[in-house]
Design a protein around this motif. Sequence first.
Motif, mmCIF file in Angstrom:
data_model
loop_
_atom_site.group_PDB
_atom_site.id
_atom_site.type_symbol
_atom_site.label_atom_id
_atom_site.label_comp_id
_atom_site.label_asym_id
_atom_site.label_seq_id
_atom_site.Cartn_x
_atom_site.Cartn_y
_atom_site.Cartn_z
ATOM 1 N N UNK A 136 8.082 1.603 -7.637
ATOM 2 C CA UNK A 136 8.595 1.283 -9.096
ATOM 3 C C UNK A 136 7.028 0.322 -9.307
ATOM 4 N N UNK A 137 6.456 0.500 -10.786
ATOM 5 C CA UNK A 137 5.269 0.623 -10.790
ATOM 6 C C UNK A 137 4.602 1.609 -11.060
ATOM 7 N N UNK A 138 3.086 1.828 -11.042
ATOM 8 C CA UNK A 138 1.684 2.313 -11.407
ATOM 9 C C UNK A 138 1.909 3.748 -10.895
ATOM 10 N N UNK A 139 2.104 3.688 -9.255
ATOM 11 C CA UNK A 139 1.639 5.139 -8.607
ATOM 12 C C UNK A 139 1.769 6.488 -8.696
ATOM 13 N N UNK A 140 0.941 6.778 -8.927
ATOM 14 C CA UNK A 140 1.362 8.634 -9.709
ATOM 15 C C UNK A 140 1.562 9.610 -7.814
ATOM 16 N N UNK A 141 0.778 8.848 -6.585
ATOM 17 C CA UNK A 141 0.854 9.938 -6.302
ATOM 18 C C UNK A 141 2.811 10.193 -5.585
ATOM 19 N N UNK A 142 2.324 10.688 -4.111
ATOM 20 C CA UNK A 142 3.913 11.128 -2.959
ATOM 21 C C UNK A 142 3.282 9.970 -1.825
ATOM 22 N N UNK A 143 4.493 8.869 -1.812
ATOM 23 C CA UNK A 143 4.801 7.880 -0.879
ATOM 24 C C UNK A 143 4.862 8.568 0.590
ATOM 25 N N UNK A 144 4.716 8.643 1.555
ATOM 26 C CA UNK A 144 4.959 9.268 2.865
ATOM 27 C C UNK A 144 4.778 10.711 3.111
ATOM 28 N N UNK A 204 0.815 -1.182 0.298
ATOM 29 C CA UNK A 204 0.005 0.117 -0.370
ATOM 30 C C UNK A 204 0.680 1.341 0.197
ATOM 31 N N UNK A 205 1.058 1.793 -1.532
ATOM 32 C CA UNK A 205 1.651 2.780 -1.258
ATOM 33 C C UNK A 205 1.119 4.044 -0.218
ATOM 34 N N UNK A 206 -0.785 4.253 -0.265
ATOM 35 C CA UNK A 206 -0.829 4.975 0.438
ATOM 36 C C UNK A 206 -0.532 4.907 1.993
ATOM 37 N N UNK A 207 0.090 3.993 2.393
ATOM 38 C CA UNK A 207 0.527 3.655 4.014
ATOM 39 C C UNK A 207 0.433 4.751 4.758
#
Length: 224
Positions: A171-179, A148-151
């Motif tokens: 890596x991959x398709x997530x286009x938001x910002x992590x963390x 979960x990138x949005x965690x």
Amino acid sequence: MRRWPNNTVLVKIDAGIPQDKRHHIYTVMDSINALSCLKMVNASEGDSGYHILVNTFKPGCWSMVGHTGSDKGWQSLNMGPTCFSNGNRVIHHELLHALGFFHMQSRHDRDKFVKVYKDRVVPQNWEANFKKKGEDEGTVLWLGLPYDYNSIMHYSTNAFSLNGKITVEVLGKFSGEIGITRVPSRGDVAGLNRLYECWDHYLGDDIPGATPYKQIHQKYFKEN
Ligand SMILES: [Zn+2]
């Protein structure tokens, strides 16, 4: 698995935490209570029993992971002065550690989702914050929930960087910002409810890639 017994978590706030910051902590406790079947209780002077002590004894923002049952009768959740600067992100994050969760980027399968640059990480921070957790360690295998990138337990791209270069690359398709999120993701909420068997709350069965909670429960929580 270091769950809190009876889904009850006593929290004391040390005198070193400034008066005007306390209500932020209570707000987050109330929010967790509303989203789950946990009972986070403000332990006033009179309440006795094993508890989390929110304090400023050491530098930085950190917590023990899960109920540790320390002999001293409490476990530490350290909130230095900078830990209140990002809305309630850090309070949520540290309380989720205390409830039993590791960092998202420590998942055993993380290499499929992020590239972690070990040589750029401040060495003292590697073990606790980036090292992969084995499948049998800690919170039972991420409870059947997908990466979960949005965690709120995910680090940002340049967390603990030695030289300012990115340490965690998506890596991959997530286009938001992590963390950066300031509230728990639906995956975080589902994880909490799965760990504490909150059948009447959101369990995340509709999250793409999630294993139905019933199966997870059967596997990890059933006595027989
Ligand atoms: Zn953390």
